[in-house]
Design a protein around this motif. Structure first.
Motif, mmCIF file in Angstrom:
data_model
loop_
_atom_site.group_PDB
_atom_site.id
_atom_site.type_symbol
_atom_site.label_atom_id
_atom_site.label_comp_id
_atom_site.label_asym_id
_atom_site.label_seq_id
_atom_site.Cartn_x
_atom_site.Cartn_y
_atom_site.Cartn_z
ATOM 1 N N GLY A 22 0.806 -1.210 0.000
ATOM 2 C CA GLY A 22 0.000 0.000 0.000
ATOM 3 C C GLY A 22 0.839 1.259 0.000
ATOM 4 O O GLY A 22 2.064 1.222 0.168
ATOM 5 N N THR B 62 -4.704 7.225 -0.205
ATOM 6 C CA THR B 62 -4.127 5.900 0.015
ATOM 7 C C THR B 62 -4.492 4.997 -1.160
ATOM 8 O O THR B 62 -5.460 5.253 -1.882
ATOM 9 C CB THR B 62 -4.643 5.252 1.314
ATOM 10 N N TYR C 1 -4.122 0.544 -2.249
ATOM 11 C CA TYR C 1 -3.766 -0.768 -1.716
ATOM 12 C C TYR C 1 -3.743 -1.828 -2.800
ATOM 13 O O TYR C 1 -4.469 -1.742 -3.797
ATOM 14 C CB TYR C 1 -4.788 -1.192 -0.645
ATOM 15 N N LYS D 213 -6.953 -5.064 0.016
ATOM 16 C CA LYS D 213 -7.963 -4.013 -0.022
ATOM 17 C C LYS D 213 -9.194 -4.420 0.798
ATOM 18 O O LYS D 213 -9.677 -5.545 0.705
ATOM 19 C CB LYS D 213 -8.343 -3.742 -1.484
#
Length: 115
Positions: free
Chosen positions: A48, A57, A59, A64
């Motif tokens: 991430g 952000t 991921y 996720k």
């Protein structure tokens, strides 16, 4: 530049851990931080990313919805909250900063997910 991970350990499937990445030696709030992991016998993989002020952000699909990154720029620390852990999450977890055109890695922290 120094990055130091902590918070790893042994946890049962379905459990949670929070990893920390403490940084020093650079203007922490100006740089994104990334987490990676490396399972035994496998290539290191990206987990991430968090933007410099934490507003963005991203991921890997494999984590996720289960993992969440955050940061406290006043403490020069990034966190990786890991929930609903699975045996396949077992790995050494590393944080990485890209500062002044160079990559800096921490020493890693071991996470073992096992019953």
């Amino acid at each position: 530049v120094q990055l130091v991970e902590s918070g790893g350990g042994l946890v049962q499937p379905g459990g949670s851990l929070r990893l920390s990445c403490a940084a020093s030696g650079f203007t922490f709030s100006s740089y994104d931080i990334r987490w990676y992991r490396q399972a035994p016998g496998k290539e290191r993989e990206w987990v991430g990313y968090i933007s410099p002020v934490g507003t963005s952000t991203n991921y890997a699909d494999s984590v996720k919805g289960r993992f969440t990154m955050s940061r406290d720029n006043a403490k020069n620390t990034v966190f990786l909250q890991m929930n609903s852990l699975r045996p396949e999450d077992t790995a050494i977890y590393y944080c990485k900063g890209h500062v002044n055109d160079a990559d800096y890695w921490g020493q890693g922290t071991q996470v073992i997910v096992s019953s």
